[in-house]
Design a protein around this motif. Structure first.
Motif, PDB file in Angstrom:
ATOM      1  N   ASP A  94       0.879  -1.227  -0.104  1.00 20.37           N
ATOM      2  CA  ASP A  94       0.022   0.044  -0.031  1.00 20.37           C
ATOM      3  C   ASP A  94       0.814   1.149   0.225  1.00 20.37           C
ATOM      4  O   ASP A  94       0.335   2.279   0.501  1.00 20.37           O
ATOM      5  CB  ASP A  94      -0.772  -0.019   1.097  1.00 20.37           C
ATOM      6  N   VAL A  95       2.042   1.212  -0.214  1.00 17.73           N
ATOM      7  CA  VAL A  95       2.940   2.320  -0.326  1.00 17.73           C
ATOM      8  C   VAL A  95       3.530   2.308  -1.780  1.00 17.73           C
ATOM      9  O   VAL A  95       4.714   1.504  -2.066  1.00 17.73           O
ATOM     10  CB  VAL A  95       4.147   2.380   0.667  1.00 17.73           C
ATOM     11  N   LYS A  96       3.255   3.168  -2.676  1.00 16.76           N
ATOM     12  CA  LYS A  96       3.401   3.332  -3.971  1.00 16.76           C
ATOM     13  C   LYS A  96       4.631   4.041  -4.069  1.00 16.76           C
ATOM     14  O   LYS A  96       5.084   4.836  -3.354  1.00 16.76           O
ATOM     15  CB  LYS A  96       2.321   3.830  -4.985  1.00 16.76           C
ATOM     16  N   SER A  97       5.663   3.639  -4.879  1.00 16.25           N
ATOM     17  CA  SER A  97       6.946   4.480  -5.374  1.00 16.25           C
ATOM     18  C   SER A  97       6.748   5.929  -5.171  1.00 16.25           C
ATOM     19  O   SER A  97       7.755   6.657  -5.053  1.00 16.25           O
ATOM     20  CB  SER A  97       7.897   3.753  -6.290  1.00 16.25           C
ATOM     21  N   GLY A  98       5.786   6.373  -5.841  1.00 19.58           N
ATOM     22  CA  GLY A  98       5.501   7.782  -6.113  1.00 19.58           C
ATOM     23  C   GLY A  98       5.039   8.553  -5.133  1.00 19.58           C
ATOM     24  O   GLY A  98       4.729   9.644  -5.244  1.00 19.58           O
ATOM     25  N   ALA A  99       4.491   7.777  -4.140  1.00 17.76           N
ATOM     26  CA  ALA A  99       3.872   8.332  -2.806  1.00 17.76           C
ATOM     27  C   ALA A  99       4.763   9.417  -2.266  1.00 17.76           C
ATOM     28  O   ALA A  99       5.884   9.257  -1.988  1.00 17.76           O
ATOM     29  CB  ALA A  99       3.217   7.349  -2.013  1.00 17.76           C
ATOM     30  N   TRP A 100       4.037  10.628  -1.824  1.00 19.18           N
ATOM     31  CA  TRP A 100       4.866  11.499  -1.185  1.00 19.18           C
ATOM     32  C   TRP A 100       5.718  11.086  -0.032  1.00 19.18           C
ATOM     33  O   TRP A 100       6.464  11.674   0.677  1.00 19.18           O
ATOM     34  CB  TRP A 100       4.065  12.926  -0.690  1.00 19.18           C
ATOM     35  N   TYR A 101       5.061   9.969   0.650  1.00 14.72           N
ATOM     36  CA  TYR A 101       5.766   9.546   1.950  1.00 14.72           C
ATOM     37  C   TYR A 101       6.415   8.302   1.560  1.00 14.72           C
ATOM     38  O   TYR A 101       6.871   7.700   2.713  1.00 14.72           O
ATOM     39  CB  TYR A 101       4.719   9.341   2.944  1.00 14.72           C
ATOM     40  N   HIS A 102       6.703   7.946   0.605  1.00 17.31           N
ATOM     41  CA  HIS A 102       7.366   6.398   0.121  1.00 17.31           C
ATOM     42  C   HIS A 102       8.958   6.720   1.025  1.00 17.31           C
ATOM     43  O   HIS A 102       9.351   5.651   1.385  1.00 17.31           O
ATOM     44  CB  HIS A 102       7.490   6.453  -1.123  1.00 17.31           C
ATOM     45  N   ASN A 103       9.616   7.572   0.531  1.00 17.35           N
ATOM     46  CA  ASN A 103      11.072   7.531   1.141  1.00 17.35           C
ATOM     47  C   ASN A 103      11.245   7.328   2.191  1.00 17.35           C
ATOM     48  O   ASN A 103      12.075   7.005   3.063  1.00 17.35           O
ATOM     49  CB  ASN A 103      11.591   8.802   0.418  1.00 17.35           C
ATOM     50  N   ALA A 104      10.304   8.201   3.087  1.00 16.06           N
ATOM     51  CA  ALA A 104      10.354   8.001   4.588  1.00 16.06           C
ATOM     52  C   ALA A 104       9.805   7.018   5.190  1.00 16.06           C
ATOM     53  O   ALA A 104      10.467   6.398   6.217  1.00 16.06           O
ATOM     54  CB  ALA A 104       9.065   9.282   5.202  1.00 16.06           C
ATOM     55  N   VAL A 105       8.990   6.328   4.524  1.00 17.58           N
ATOM     56  CA  VAL A 105       8.434   4.906   4.925  1.00 17.58           C
ATOM     57  C   VAL A 105       9.735   3.960   4.829  1.00 17.58           C
ATOM     58  O   VAL A 105       9.956   3.008   5.680  1.00 17.58           O
ATOM     59  CB  VAL A 105       7.256   4.343   4.332  1.00 17.58           C
TER      60      VAL A 105
END
Length: 885
Positions: A94-105
């Motif tokens: 449920d965390v897509k690579s383009g999501a704003w929070y991806h890198n933080a997750v």
């Protein structure tokens, strides 16, 4: 060396991460319009926004009550701990690579700070709970716990129970109540800010932040950071003086303060550097300057007959010190007491070099009186500094409880004081205040909740009607009458309590208001009325809101002449205000009605007139009487408001700009005037201490004993005869309005004095003049209270002896502001030794005069020494001319 226990610091792998820099524009709570200055979370928001750990939801808002999602929490900690690395992949469904929070997750996953919620899901939009935040902080900061017990009963079944226990042990989190942690409750942005601030403070390494010289041999060192559990010794400090290491010992004062005692005393301008070593970090420095004491204070106010080793306390230049500390800086110290209380004072001179008290002497003293006074003086290089006298209460700890119980206050959650002594079935009352005279000698002591259980006991004559706990909480059970007894030792007070059926629920029954008819000019003019709401039992009534009271407008005939609004809910004292506003055009008389449902609570008479008649203006003052005695705590300022009326009906507060305000005393002499020149509206004119400041200037001039100045000042004081003063307001040269006020002066005055005459200094350095030879009698007007005549050398040159009367039982220095009355001065050059003393007054009359000896070293032949005594506004009631032949 200090022990390396688990509280020492966080895991090594995270130490650098905690000081991560900001990754977003920094704002402070001061710029957030939704973070009030008094909010409990403001300091935390300031902290996290200042550090850049959290930013606002906009340029001006922080959204403190908004709940935080798991994605937002991941971003916060990834930024704070600087966990980002190139090529990190979240890998959650449920965390897509383009999501704003991806890198933080991805970063918190790799850092083992946050993980999956199950089924390879991260649930980024799910709101985070208090239990999850506990686990997050424990991992982020590498905290370790011991499994210590805590009071929370709702965490045992939580998967985060160990993390919660650790967080509580580190004092990073509190519960939602005394027994509930609420692990499943959501976390707001304000709460997260508080968690972060507390975690940073709890894990910060202890460091040296400040050093100051107590004296030539002792240093005070302050620490901050996580000192809990550290066993700090002298090995945790390094001290250098002028760059060279020195030998010292260390003594713990508190967790954050240590005293370092140097083997070799410091010299003027020595540069001292203290550095944290081993378990401490940080460096602080100070340049030593020899202590020059300009102000000394005695600060002890309470001692006990039961305690050994009590020492009277003092401050030098505003900081606490001790006789031994001052001795290290070359001062000799003398404590003086008005009673025989000092240890090692076999001759009963009532002096001590240490201030050490003798508990046996205190026990003897308390049998006849429950207080004494003391002062402290220090001497160095023939310079003397003395403190004022301080009154010290003496108590006997073995005498616990009350001698008599004077007042008992019963309250409920909605009623500040249940004056009817009536409670309803199911209503809880609390005895929240008891005023008593105590057996240890204290009088009119208000016993708060913290002391109730220790000194008081409570009982009910019929527990089936109402029971009372050991904390004074009354639980009502059935209707009836019951006696609640408040007891302390042999003292007791009985409250006869009526318990009414719950069917007689408290309801708004009546309203009282202050003032008579509200008189207004038409044209939407307003005045405010204070009201108090009461219930059917006569107790003050707290309403749920302004809507509980309905307002019906005032009507004259069929025309509405005024409306009113209720400011808000009444408080636990039943108080609120009603603002009455006149109609734009209609006039006449009627009543504003305050109602609740169909019940009339109060009628406020209103009269509205037109503004066509000639207007009148009225001066209102903040005080009807001004007492010129500085020792009396009454208003000594005049605040002036100019109100406009038509036929006695209020129209407005007028702008005083360009008006002249004149203040005259009782005989019509102008003592103050000012033409106001405020470019903005100025509807209230106030000058603090208007009359008193002028009077004090006159007194100060008289005290100079210069003939020209004294004569002028005496004439100035004549302006302050008691009687009627007047405030006048002028527009140009036209008197607009005036208001009389009373001038009184309750100050003590010297009513008579008699002195010796023909006293000569016959030889240089001959000690031959005593105050008892100079002053035979002095009487004051202070028949209302006892006091003392005080004499002392007034300055470091020992060239002036001041004599004054004070109502204080043990004055230390002439102080007009405290109501002292100048008796006179003897001028000689110099007076030796530097002395002080008292002459006791009883009912305003001196009983004995003794003591001080004067030496005239440099008095030349024929030179005169003058002694003056003043009544208010007069010079030379009596004087003695002393001449050296």
């Amino acid at each position: 060396m200090a022990s390396k226990n688990y509280r020492k610091f966080m895991a090594t792998g995270l130490t650098a991460a905690v000081v991560a820099s900001a990754v977003a524009p920094v704002a402070s709570a001061a710029t957030f319009t939704d973070v009030p200055a008094g909010a409990w979370y403001k300091q935390a928001v300031d902290y996290v926004s200042g550090k850049g750990y959290m930013t606002g939801t906009s340029a001006t808002t922080f959204a403190p009550t908004k709940d935080i999602t798991r994605a937002e929490a991941a971003t916060l900690f990834a930024n704070k701990l600087d966990l980002y690395k190139t090529g990190q992949v979240a890998g959650y469904a449920d965390v897509k690579s383009g999501a704003w929070y991806h890198n933080a997750v991805a970063a918190v996953k790799e850092g083992n700070i946050m993980g999956s919620t199950g089924d390879n899901m991260f649930s980024p939009e799910r709101l985070i709970t208090r239990g999850e935040v506990a686990a997050l902080i424990v991992r982020a900061y590498g905290l370790k716990g011991t499994g210590a017990s805590h009071p929370f009963t709702d965490v045992d079944n939580s998967i985060f129970k160990n993390d919660i226990s650790t967080l509580v042990e580190w004092k990073i989190a509190d519960g939602k109540s005394a027994t509930k942690f609420a692990p499943t409750d959501l976390v707001t942005r304000a709460e997260m800010a508080a968690f972060i601030q507390k975690a940073d403070e709890a894990t910060a390494k202890a460091e040296v932040t400040a050093v100051s010289a107590i004296n030539a041999s002792d240093l005070k060192v302050n620490l901050r950071g996580n000192v809990s559990g550290l066993e700090i010794t002298k090995d945790d400090f390094a001290v250098k003086v002028n760059g060279e290491a020195v030998t010292f010992t260390a003594t713990k004062v508190s967790d954050t303060e240590y005293k370092l005692s140097l083997v070799k005393p410091l010299k003027e301008d020595d540069k001292v550097e203290v550095t944290g070593s081993a378990d401490l970090s940080g460096t602080a420095a100070v340049t030593y300057k020899t202590l020059v004491v300009s102000k000394l204070e005695g600060v002890s106010t309470t001692v006990y007959t039961n305690d050994e080793g009590q020492v009277l306390k003092l401050k030098a230049n505003g900081s606490e010190t001790s006789a031994s500390d001052l001795a290290k800086d070359g001062y000799s110290v003398t404590f003086r007491a008005t009673e025989d209380v000092f240890a090692n004072d076999a001759s009963s001179t009532m002096t001590s070099s240490t201030g050490l008290l003798d508990k046996t002497k205190l026990a003897t003293l308390v049998a006849t009186k429950n207080s004494f006074s003391y002062n402290v003086s220090i001497t160095k290089n023939n310079q003397v500094v003395a403190s004022e006298y301080v009154t010290v209460a003496v108590y006997d700890k073995t005498k616990t409880g009350a001698a008599s119980i004077e007042e008992v206050n019963l309250s409920t959650a909605d009623i500040a004081s249940v004056s009817s002594n009536t409670l309803l079935v199911g209503e809880t009352g609390t005895i929240d205040s008891v005023v008593a005279d105590l057996l240890d000698g204290r009088q009119d002591v208000e016993l708060t909740d913290a002391t109730l259980s220790g000194l008081l006991s409570f009982s009910s004559s019929d527990v089936t009607i109402a029971d009372v706990s050991s904390a004074g909480v009354i639980t009502t059970k059935r209707a009836g009458t019951v006696d609640i007894t408040v007891k302390s030792g042999d003292a007791k007070k009985v409250i006869t309590l009526k318990v009414a059926p719950s069917s007689q629920a408290r309801e708004l029954s009546s309203i009282s208001y202050t003032g008579g008819t509200v008189k207004l000019v038409s044209g939407t003019k307003s005045q405010t009325v204070n009201i108090v709401a009461k219930d059917q039992f006569g107790d003050t009534f707290k309403t749920a809101g302004a809507s509980a009271i309905t307002v019906q407008p005032a009507v004259s005939g069929t025309a509405e002449i005024a409306t009113a609004t209720v400011a808000g809910a009444t408080d636990t004292f039943g108080r609120t205000t009603v603002t009455v506003t006149s109609n734009a055009t209609n006039t006449g008389s009627g009543n504003i009605k305050l109602v609740s449902g169909s019940k009339l609570l109060a009628s406020i008479p209103v009269s509205v007139a037109s503004a066509t008649a000639a207007d009148t203006k009225e001066v209102t003052l903040n005080a009807d009487t001004i007492d010129l005695n500085p020792a009396v705590d009454t208003k000594k300022s005049i605040s002036v408001t100019l109100k406009q009326y038509y036929n006695g009906h209020y129209n407005a507060d007028l702008d005083l700009n360009t008006h002249k305000v004149v203040v005259k005393d009782a005989d019509g002499t102008v003592v103050y005037e000012e033409t106001l020149a405020n470019p903005t509206a100025n509807v209230s004119f106030s000058r603090a201490d208007l009359i008193l400041d002028t009077k004090q200037t006159a007194i100060a001039n008289i005290n100079k004993l210069d003939t020209a100045v004294t004569t002028a000042a005496a004439a100035q004081l004549q302006n302050f005869e008691t009687g009627k003063g007047v405030v006048e307001v002028y527009s140009g040269s036209t008197l607009v309005a005036a208001k009389n006020f009373n001038i009184i002066d309750s100050s003590a005055t010297v009513s008579s004095a008699a002195f010796a005459s023909g006293i000569d200094f016959t030889a240089i350095n001959q000690t031959n003049l005593k105050l008892s030879e100079l002053v035979s009698t002095i009487t004051t007007s202070a028949s209302a209270y006892d006091g003392v005549l005080r004499y002392e050398v007034s300055d470091a040159n020992n060239d002036e002896l001041i004599v004054y009367y004070s109502k204080s039982a043990a004055p230390a220095a002439y102080d007009y502001d405290n109501g002292d009355v100048l008796v006179g001065k003897v001028i000689a050059t110099p007076i030796a030794p530097a002395v002080t003393g008292d002459i006791d007054f009883v009912d305003g009359t001196a009983s004995t005069i003794s003591g001080v000896t004067l030496t005239s070293t440099n008095l030349v032949a024929g030179e005169k020494v003058q002694f003056n005594v003043y009544k208010r506004g007069d010079v030379s009631v009596a004087k003695t001319i002393v001449t050296k032949k």
